[in-house]
Design a protein around this motif. Structure first.
Motif, PDB file in Angstrom:
ATOM      1  N   ILE A 142      44.043  44.475  55.317  1.00 21.59           N
ATOM      2  CA  ILE A 142      43.366  44.052  54.215  1.00 21.59           C
ATOM      3  C   ILE A 142      44.307  43.745  52.981  1.00 21.59           C
ATOM      4  O   ILE A 142      45.251  44.692  53.062  1.00 21.59           O
ATOM      5  CB  ILE A 142      42.379  45.148  53.763  1.00 21.59           C
ATOM      6  CG1 ILE A 142      41.373  44.940  52.816  1.00 21.59           C
ATOM      7  CG2 ILE A 142      43.163  46.434  53.503  1.00 21.59           C
ATOM      8  CD1 ILE A 142      40.310  45.802  52.629  1.00 21.59           C
ATOM      9  N   SER A 143      44.100  42.940  52.274  1.00 18.99           N
ATOM     10  CA  SER A 143      44.976  42.489  51.165  1.00 18.99           C
ATOM     11  C   SER A 143      44.631  43.359  50.135  1.00 18.99           C
ATOM     12  O   SER A 143      43.533  44.250  50.120  1.00 18.99           O
ATOM     13  CB  SER A 143      44.500  40.997  50.719  1.00 18.99           C
ATOM     14  OG  SER A 143      42.962  40.854  50.460  1.00 18.99           O
ATOM     15  N   PRO A 144      45.410  43.280  49.064  1.00 20.94           N
ATOM     16  CA  PRO A 144      45.567  44.201  48.061  1.00 20.94           C
ATOM     17  C   PRO A 144      44.360  44.333  47.369  1.00 20.94           C
ATOM     18  O   PRO A 144      43.687  45.527  46.977  1.00 20.94           O
ATOM     19  CB  PRO A 144      46.530  43.643  47.162  1.00 20.94           C
ATOM     20  CG  PRO A 144      47.740  43.192  47.963  1.00 20.94           C
ATOM     21  CD  PRO A 144      46.737  42.660  49.269  1.00 20.94           C
ATOM     22  N   GLY A 145      43.543  43.140  46.994  1.00 22.39           N
ATOM     23  CA  GLY A 145      42.322  43.245  46.343  1.00 22.39           C
ATOM     24  C   GLY A 145      41.200  43.324  47.162  1.00 22.39           C
ATOM     25  O   GLY A 145      39.889  43.629  46.858  1.00 22.39           O
ATOM     26  N   GLY A 146      41.447  43.365  48.447  1.00 19.06           N
ATOM     27  CA  GLY A 146      40.487  43.775  49.556  1.00 19.06           C
ATOM     28  C   GLY A 146      39.624  42.421  50.033  1.00 19.06           C
ATOM     29  O   GLY A 146      38.741  42.376  50.854  1.00 19.06           O
ATOM     30  N   ARG A 170      50.717  55.204  41.928  1.00 19.48           N
ATOM     31  CA  ARG A 170      49.895  54.528  40.965  1.00 19.48           C
ATOM     32  C   ARG A 170      49.694  53.042  41.610  1.00 19.48           C
ATOM     33  O   ARG A 170      49.016  52.333  40.676  1.00 19.48           O
ATOM     34  CB  ARG A 170      50.349  54.562  39.661  1.00 19.48           C
ATOM     35  CG  ARG A 170      50.389  56.140  39.099  1.00 19.48           C
ATOM     36  CD  ARG A 170      51.127  56.229  37.694  1.00 19.48           C
ATOM     37  NE  ARG A 170      51.052  57.381  37.167  1.00 19.48           N
ATOM     38  CZ  ARG A 170      51.419  57.851  36.043  1.00 19.48           C
ATOM     39  NH1 ARG A 170      51.753  56.785  35.287  1.00 19.48           N
ATOM     40  NH2 ARG A 170      51.445  58.908  35.536  1.00 19.48           N
ATOM     41  N   THR A 171      50.544  52.665  42.418  1.00 17.47           N
ATOM     42  CA  THR A 171      50.418  51.234  42.828  1.00 17.47           C
ATOM     43  C   THR A 171      49.887  50.906  44.109  1.00 17.47           C
ATOM     44  O   THR A 171      49.904  49.838  44.566  1.00 17.47           O
ATOM     45  CB  THR A 171      51.988  50.492  42.806  1.00 17.47           C
ATOM     46  OG1 THR A 171      52.752  51.379  43.863  1.00 17.47           O
ATOM     47  CG2 THR A 171      52.728  50.708  41.489  1.00 17.47           C
ATOM     48  N   PHE A 172      48.865  51.680  44.533  1.00 19.57           N
ATOM     49  CA  PHE A 172      48.247  51.569  45.595  1.00 19.57           C
ATOM     50  C   PHE A 172      47.242  49.977  45.827  1.00 19.57           C
ATOM     51  O   PHE A 172      47.588  49.451  46.621  1.00 19.57           O
ATOM     52  CB  PHE A 172      47.034  52.643  46.226  1.00 19.57           C
ATOM     53  CG  PHE A 172      46.377  52.389  47.185  1.00 19.57           C
ATOM     54  CD1 PHE A 172      44.925  51.891  46.972  1.00 19.57           C
ATOM     55  CD2 PHE A 172      46.983  52.577  48.405  1.00 19.57           C
ATOM     56  CE1 PHE A 172      44.248  51.949  47.995  1.00 19.57           C
ATOM     57  CE2 PHE A 172      46.044  52.394  49.568  1.00 19.57           C
ATOM     58  CZ  PHE A 172      44.669  52.030  49.250  1.00 19.57           C
ATOM     59  N   SER A 219      38.205  48.350  55.061  1.00 17.47           N
ATOM     60  CA  SER A 219      37.739  48.396  53.656  1.00 17.47           C
ATOM     61  C   SER A 219      39.070  49.404  52.634  1.00 17.47           C
ATOM     62  O   SER A 219      39.587  49.928  53.251  1.00 17.47           O
ATOM     63  CB  SER A 219      36.406  48.878  53.315  1.00 17.47           C
ATOM     64  OG  SER A 219      36.326  50.137  53.755  1.00 17.47           O
ATOM     65  N   ARG A 220      38.681  49.025  51.353  1.00 19.14           N
ATOM     66  CA  ARG A 220      39.547  49.937  50.424  1.00 19.14           C
ATOM     67  C   ARG A 220      38.893  50.145  49.322  1.00 19.14           C
ATOM     68  O   ARG A 220      38.019  49.542  48.825  1.00 19.14           O
ATOM     69  CB  ARG A 220      40.954  49.311  50.337  1.00 19.14           C
ATOM     70  CG  ARG A 220      40.782  47.969  49.556  1.00 19.14           C
ATOM     71  CD  ARG A 220      42.157  47.122  49.668  1.00 19.14           C
ATOM     72  NE  ARG A 220      43.319  47.915  48.943  1.00 19.14           N
ATOM     73  CZ  ARG A 220      44.865  47.849  48.997  1.00 19.14           C
ATOM     74  NH1 ARG A 220      45.045  46.772  49.920  1.00 19.14           N
ATOM     75  NH2 ARG A 220      45.627  48.470  48.455  1.00 19.14           N
ATOM     76  N   VAL A 221      39.212  51.215  48.744  1.00 16.62           N
ATOM     77  CA  VAL A 221      38.786  51.586  47.379  1.00 16.62           C
ATOM     78  C   VAL A 221      40.079  51.714  46.465  1.00 16.62           C
ATOM     79  O   VAL A 221      40.429  52.956  46.381  1.00 16.62           O
ATOM     80  CB  VAL A 221      37.487  52.866  47.444  1.00 16.62           C
ATOM     81  CG1 VAL A 221      37.538  53.061  45.912  1.00 16.62           C
ATOM     82  CG2 VAL A 221      36.644  52.533  48.156  1.00 16.62           C
ATOM     83  N   ASN A 222      40.463  50.955  45.704  1.00 19.14           N
ATOM     84  CA  ASN A 222      41.742  50.981  45.102  1.00 19.14           C
ATOM     85  C   ASN A 222      41.697  52.333  44.046  1.00 19.14           C
ATOM     86  O   ASN A 222      42.602  52.934  43.714  1.00 19.14           O
ATOM     87  CB  ASN A 222      42.109  49.847  44.256  1.00 19.14           C
ATOM     88  CG  ASN A 222      42.819  48.933  45.269  1.00 19.14           C
ATOM     89  OD1 ASN A 222      42.978  49.342  46.597  1.00 19.14           O
ATOM     90  ND2 ASN A 222      42.599  47.569  44.972  1.00 19.14           N
ATOM     91  N   ALA A 223      40.354  52.347  43.470  1.00 21.87           N
ATOM     92  CA  ALA A 223      40.306  53.538  42.383  1.00 21.87           C
ATOM     93  C   ALA A 223      40.449  54.858  43.067  1.00 21.87           C
ATOM     94  O   ALA A 223      41.030  55.828  42.358  1.00 21.87           O
ATOM     95  CB  ALA A 223      38.995  53.453  41.752  1.00 21.87           C
TER      96      ALA A 223
END
Length: 120
Positions: A50-54, A26-28, A70-74
């Protein structure tokens, strides 16, 4: 956290691929993410960060302008979009995660790798 990289395959020179890195837990969204690669007989090479918030990204010199992280935290997923692929991009690609800023490219968790082969 457990990481699962996917999306590798065989592509011709100039083609594109998108790699995915799916993470458990849950902490991705609090993890720094990176991509690395290792070609046969060569040392592991840094590809992208890439940083945690992108909001912050940076790339290895050999992929700048061609690859995008890129990332999609959801979705607990990070991506590596690879365009204008070259034969020298052939390697096993690994995703990695760190709960703190990865000093000296030190990451705590690694995926199993996905093979990218670029034919000439």
């Amino acid at each position: 956290v457990q990481l699962q990289a996917s999306g590798g395959g065989l592509v011709q020179t100039g083609g594109s691929l998108r790699l995915s890195c799916a993470a458990s837990g849950r902490t991705f969204g609090s993890y720094y993410m990176g991509w690395f690669r290792q070609a046969p007989g060569k040392e592991r090479e840094f590809v992208a960060f890439i940083s945690p918030g992108g909001s912050s990204t940076f790339y290895g010199d050999s992929v700048k302008g061609r690859f995008t992280i890129s990332r999609v935290n959801a979705r607990n997923t990070a991506y590596l979009q690879m365009n204008s692929l070259k034969p020298e991009d052939t390697a096993v690609y690994y995703c990695a995660a760190s709960p703190r800023y990865p000093q000296n490219f030190h990451y705590d968790y690694w995926g199993q790798g996905t093979l990218v082969t670029v034919s000439s």
